[in-house]
Design a protein around this motif. Structure first.
Motif, PDB file in Angstrom:
ATOM      1  N   VAL A   1       0.830  -1.205   0.000  1.00 26.57           N
ATOM      2  CA  VAL A   1       0.000   0.000   0.000  1.00 26.57           C
ATOM      3  C   VAL A   1       0.866   1.259   0.000  1.00 26.57           C
ATOM      4  N   ALA A   2       0.276   2.337  -0.532  1.00 29.16           N
ATOM      5  CA  ALA A   2       0.903   3.661  -0.514  1.00 29.16           C
ATOM      6  C   ALA A   2       0.076   4.567   0.379  1.00 29.16           C
TER       7      ALA A   2
ATOM      8  N   VAL B   1      -5.050   5.905   1.834  1.00 22.20           N
ATOM      9  CA  VAL B   1      -4.311   4.687   1.503  1.00 22.20           C
ATOM     10  C   VAL B   1      -4.804   4.147   0.169  1.00 22.20           C
ATOM     11  N   HIS B   2      -3.862   3.856  -0.739  1.00 23.13           N
ATOM     12  CA  HIS B   2      -4.170   3.235  -2.025  1.00 23.13           C
ATOM     13  C   HIS B   2      -3.347   1.961  -2.163  1.00 23.13           C
ATOM     14  N   ALA B   3      -3.846   1.040  -2.939  1.00 25.80           N
ATOM     15  CA  ALA B   3      -3.035  -0.125  -3.309  1.00 25.80           C
ATOM     16  C   ALA B   3      -1.933   0.357  -4.250  1.00 25.80           C
TER      17      ALA B   3
ATOM     18  N   PRO C   1      -2.685   2.951  -8.331  1.00 24.53           N
ATOM     19  CA  PRO C   1      -2.547   4.295  -7.760  1.00 24.53           C
ATOM     20  C   PRO C   1      -3.713   5.228  -8.049  1.00 24.53           C
ATOM     21  N   GLY C   2      -4.437   5.016  -9.152  1.00 22.13           N
ATOM     22  CA  GLY C   2      -5.562   5.883  -9.474  1.00 22.13           C
ATOM     23  C   GLY C   2      -6.896   5.325  -9.049  1.00 22.13           C
TER      24      GLY C   2
ATOM     25  N   ALA D   1     -13.190  10.226  -9.785  1.00 23.23           N
ATOM     26  CA  ALA D   1     -14.224  11.112 -10.326  1.00 23.23           C
ATOM     27  C   ALA D   1     -15.044  10.426 -11.404  1.00 23.23           C
ATOM     28  N   SER D   2     -14.414   9.588 -12.220  1.00 20.56           N
ATOM     29  CA  SER D   2     -15.143   8.913 -13.298  1.00 20.56           C
ATOM     30  C   SER D   2     -16.252   8.028 -12.739  1.00 20.56           C
TER      31      SER D   2
END
Length: 198
Positions: A144-145, A156-158, A162-163, A185-186
């Protein structure tokens, strides 16, 4: 002799505030840098142990509900006014659908629902009891980042996405709790358009 003793006492008195300030600064740095990782490791360990109450303790359900409601409503187009055959105003589809979704969020994003879902899922490892082994902390840093978005929040993101969806944690005293989900947002625009079209 008395003068030297007085000077020594004065010097020691000067060191006490400086030492306290240094300790406070060190603890503050650890809280800012290290405590988010301690929280994430504790949450992952609770998940691996199938510790339902432990998992619940890491979630701020009220904040999470508000966050999800705001994101579901984001990206929608302006509602179209409607009237019945007699010319009376009706709730717009957009508003009424959002109200129904808000009600579902209030119903399902609760500690009771988490208990029910995890009880049905059963313990990890195909129903076997927890063995006492958890994955090393190094794997968490690898997978994780963590991005700080303010003094009292981090996301926290995987690392391999990243997006993608992020998990927002907010400070609660000296600890942290999951308080939101950062949806791209999409995705929110797509959800908003569907609500408007209903």
């Amino acid at each position: 002799m008395a003068l030297r003793t007085a000077q020594g006492i004065a010097t020691m008195k000067g060191w006490v505030p400086a030492s306290v300030a240094a300790v406070a600064f060190g603890l503050g740095c650890f809280w800012y840098v290290g405590s988010p990782w301690v929280t994430l490791y504790g949450l992952r360990t609770a998940i691996e142990k199938h510790d339902v109450e432990g998992i619940i303790g890491y979630v701020d359900f009220a904040a999470l509900r508000q966050n999800l409601k705001a994101q579901v409503g984001a990206g929608r187009t302006a509602p179209t006014p409607r009237t019945d055959a007699n010319g009376w105003s009706l709730p717009t589809r957009d508003t009424s659908r959002l109200a129904a979704i808000d009600e579902q969020i209030d119903t399902y994003i609760t500690p009771e629902t988490v208990r029910l879902v995890l009880a049905r899922a059963g313990p990890p490892e195909d129903g076997r009891s927890f063995t006492g082994a958890v994955n090393p902390a190094g794997e968490l840093v690898r997978d994780v980042a963590l991005d700080r978005t303010g003094l009292g929040t981090f996301v926290v993101h995987a690392r391999n996405s990243p997006g993608g969806v992020g998990f927002v944690f907010s400070a609660h005293g000296l600890s942290w709790r999951l308080s939101g989900i950062d949806v791209p947002a999409s995705m929110t625009q797509s959800i908003g358009k569907r609500i408007t079209a209903w």
